[in-house]
Design a protein around this motif. Structure first.
Motif, short mmCIF file in Angstrom:
data_model
loop_
_atom_site.label_atom_id
_atom_site.label_comp_id
_atom_site.label_asym_id
_atom_site.label_seq_id
_atom_site.Cartn_x
_atom_site.Cartn_y
_atom_site.Cartn_z
N ARG A 150 0.84 -1.20 0.00
CA ARG A 150 0.00 0.00 0.00
C ARG A 150 0.87 1.24 0.00
O ARG A 150 1.94 1.26 0.60
CB ARG A 150 -0.90 0.01 1.23
CG ARG A 150 -1.86 1.19 1.24
CD ARG A 150 -2.86 1.05 2.37
NE ARG A 150 -3.70 2.20 2.47
CZ ARG A 150 -4.77 2.43 1.72
NH1 ARG A 150 -5.12 1.57 0.79
NH2 ARG A 150 -5.49 3.52 1.88
N ILE A 151 0.40 2.27 -0.67
CA ILE A 151 0.99 3.60 -0.60
C ILE A 151 -0.04 4.48 0.10
O ILE A 151 -1.15 4.65 -0.41
CB ILE A 151 1.31 4.16 -1.99
CG1 ILE A 151 2.34 3.29 -2.71
CG2 ILE A 151 1.81 5.60 -1.87
CD1 ILE A 151 2.56 3.65 -4.17
N GLU A 152 0.32 4.99 1.25
CA GLU A 152 -0.57 5.89 2.00
C GLU A 152 -0.02 7.29 1.86
O GLU A 152 1.15 7.54 2.14
CB GLU A 152 -0.60 5.47 3.47
CG GLU A 152 -1.63 6.19 4.29
CD GLU A 152 -3.05 5.75 3.97
OE1 GLU A 152 -3.93 6.63 4.02
OE2 GLU A 152 -3.29 4.57 3.70
N VAL A 153 -0.86 8.22 1.42
CA VAL A 153 -0.44 9.58 1.09
C VAL A 153 -1.16 10.57 1.99
O VAL A 153 -2.39 10.53 2.11
CB VAL A 153 -0.75 9.89 -0.40
CG1 VAL A 153 -0.35 11.31 -0.76
CG2 VAL A 153 -0.04 8.89 -1.31
N GLY A 154 -0.40 11.47 2.61
CA GLY A 154 -1.00 12.53 3.41
C GLY A 154 -1.81 13.46 2.52
O GLY A 154 -1.53 13.61 1.33
N THR A 155 -2.81 14.10 3.09
CA THR A 155 -3.71 14.93 2.29
C THR A 155 -3.01 16.09 1.59
O THR A 155 -3.47 16.58 0.58
CB THR A 155 -4.86 15.48 3.16
OG1 THR A 155 -4.30 16.20 4.27
CG2 THR A 155 -5.73 14.35 3.68
N GLY A 156 -1.88 16.52 2.12
CA GLY A 156 -1.15 17.62 1.49
C GLY A 156 -0.49 17.25 0.17
O GLY A 156 -0.04 18.13 -0.57
N LEU A 157 -0.44 15.97 -0.14
CA LEU A 157 0.19 15.51 -1.39
C LEU A 157 -0.79 14.86 -2.36
O LEU A 157 -0.38 14.27 -3.35
CB LEU A 157 1.32 14.51 -1.07
CG LEU A 157 2.56 15.09 -0.43
CD1 LEU A 157 3.55 13.98 -0.07
CD2 LEU A 157 3.22 16.11 -1.35
N GLU A 158 -2.08 14.96 -2.08
CA GLU A 158 -3.06 14.28 -2.92
C GLU A 158 -3.08 14.77 -4.36
O GLU A 158 -3.48 14.03 -5.25
CB GLU A 158 -4.45 14.40 -2.30
CG GLU A 158 -4.59 13.58 -1.05
CD GLU A 158 -5.93 13.77 -0.37
OE1 GLU A 158 -6.64 14.75 -0.70
OE2 GLU A 158 -6.25 12.96 0.50
N THR A 159 -2.65 16.02 -4.59
CA THR A 159 -2.62 16.50 -5.98
C THR A 159 -1.34 16.09 -6.68
O THR A 159 -1.28 16.07 -7.91
CB THR A 159 -2.76 18.04 -6.03
OG1 THR A 159 -1.69 18.63 -5.27
CG2 THR A 159 -4.10 18.49 -5.46
N VAL A 160 -0.31 15.75 -5.92
CA VAL A 160 0.97 15.32 -6.50
C VAL A 160 0.96 13.82 -6.72
O VAL A 160 1.33 13.33 -7.79
CB VAL A 160 2.14 15.71 -5.56
CG1 VAL A 160 3.46 15.19 -6.09
CG2 VAL A 160 2.18 17.21 -5.36
N LEU A 161 0.55 13.07 -5.70
CA LEU A 161 0.44 11.61 -5.80
C LEU A 161 -1.04 11.24 -5.81
O LEU A 161 -1.61 10.84 -4.80
CB LEU A 161 1.15 10.94 -4.63
CG LEU A 161 2.65 10.81 -4.74
CD1 LEU A 161 3.25 10.25 -3.45
CD2 LEU A 161 3.05 9.95 -5.92
N THR A 162 -1.64 11.39 -6.96
CA THR A 162 -3.06 11.07 -7.11
C THR A 162 -3.26 9.57 -7.09
O THR A 162 -2.31 8.79 -7.19
CB THR A 162 -3.59 11.63 -8.44
OG1 THR A 162 -2.89 10.97 -9.50
CG2 THR A 162 -3.40 13.14 -8.53
N ASP A 163 -4.51 9.15 -7.00
CA ASP A 163 -4.83 7.72 -7.08
C ASP A 163 -4.30 7.13 -8.38
O ASP A 163 -3.74 6.04 -8.39
CB ASP A 163 -6.34 7.51 -6.99
CG ASP A 163 -6.91 7.89 -5.64
OD1 ASP A 163 -6.16 7.82 -4.65
OD2 ASP A 163 -8.09 8.26 -5.58
N ALA A 164 -4.50 7.86 -9.47
CA ALA A 164 -4.05 7.36 -10.78
C ALA A 164 -2.54 7.22 -10.83
O ALA A 164 -2.01 6.25 -11.37
CB ALA A 164 -4.53 8.29 -11.89
#
Length: 199
Positions: A150-164
């Protein structure tokens, strides 16, 4: 490492192959039998199981971390050789120096019956990955016994590391190596792809 909350469920429940290192012969045989079986579950949006009122959620005390943080690379499942672990840790340190963003790699011997999403998010929160004011931490977790990652991403990076983007990293860089039994190579390729996105 003093991050805020990991609230978003990113992608990743690919099945991994079992590695023979430190495993009994029975587990190795079982892994070889299960090698052709692959499953990838992906979901977007808020993490599952986080329903209910904000008041009820506020009363929940975070569980203590299931694994002690040993540094930028915490290889509790003994997948990585010392040279590769040192190389990965150096790369993650350079990323943090250049951007302030924290990426942590963790392997665990078992999820102890928990869902990989909950396990990884709780670990990220307990460890405080990322800057609290930026919520810019990332945890890349591999659990070989359950064949999960799993890759868990903090909300501050959701536009950089999107789901896609996470899905692409897994399917292009990580899973092909895992399928061939190269867990260490898959982790290293995944880190390289994540770092490229985060720089």
């Amino acid at each position: 490492m003093a991050g805020a909350g990991f609230r978003r469920k990113i992608v990743l429940c690919p099945r991994l192959t079992e590695t023979p290192r430190g495993r009994s012969l029975a587990l190795v045989k079982l892994a070889l039998l299960l090698l052709p079986i692959w499953f990838a579950a992906c979901s977007d949006g808020p993490a599952a199981g986080r329903g209910g009122s904000g008041e009820a959620q506020a009363l929940v005390t975070p569980a203590p971390p299931a694994v002690a943080l040993a540094g930028r690379v915490t290889d509790a499942a003994a997948i990585l050789d010392p040279a590769r672990e040192a190389r990965l840790a150096g790369r993650l340190e350079r990323l943090e120096r250049a951007t302030g963003r924290q990426l942590v790699v963790v392997t665990v011997p078992s999820l102890s019956g928990r869902e990989v999403a909950d396990f990884t998010r709780d670990l990220a929160n307990a460890w405080g990955i990322g800057r609290a004011d930026e919520d810019d931490g990332v945890v890349f977790l591999v659990a070989p016994r359950e064949r999960r990652a799993r890759i868990e991403v903090g909300t501050g990076l959701e536009t950089v590391l999107t789901d896609a983007a996470c899905r692409e990293i897994l399917t292009r860089d990580v899973l092909p190596r895992f399928r061939s039994g190269d867990l260490a190579g898959g982790i290293e390729a995944g880190v390289a792809a994540l770092v490229a996105r985060l720089l």
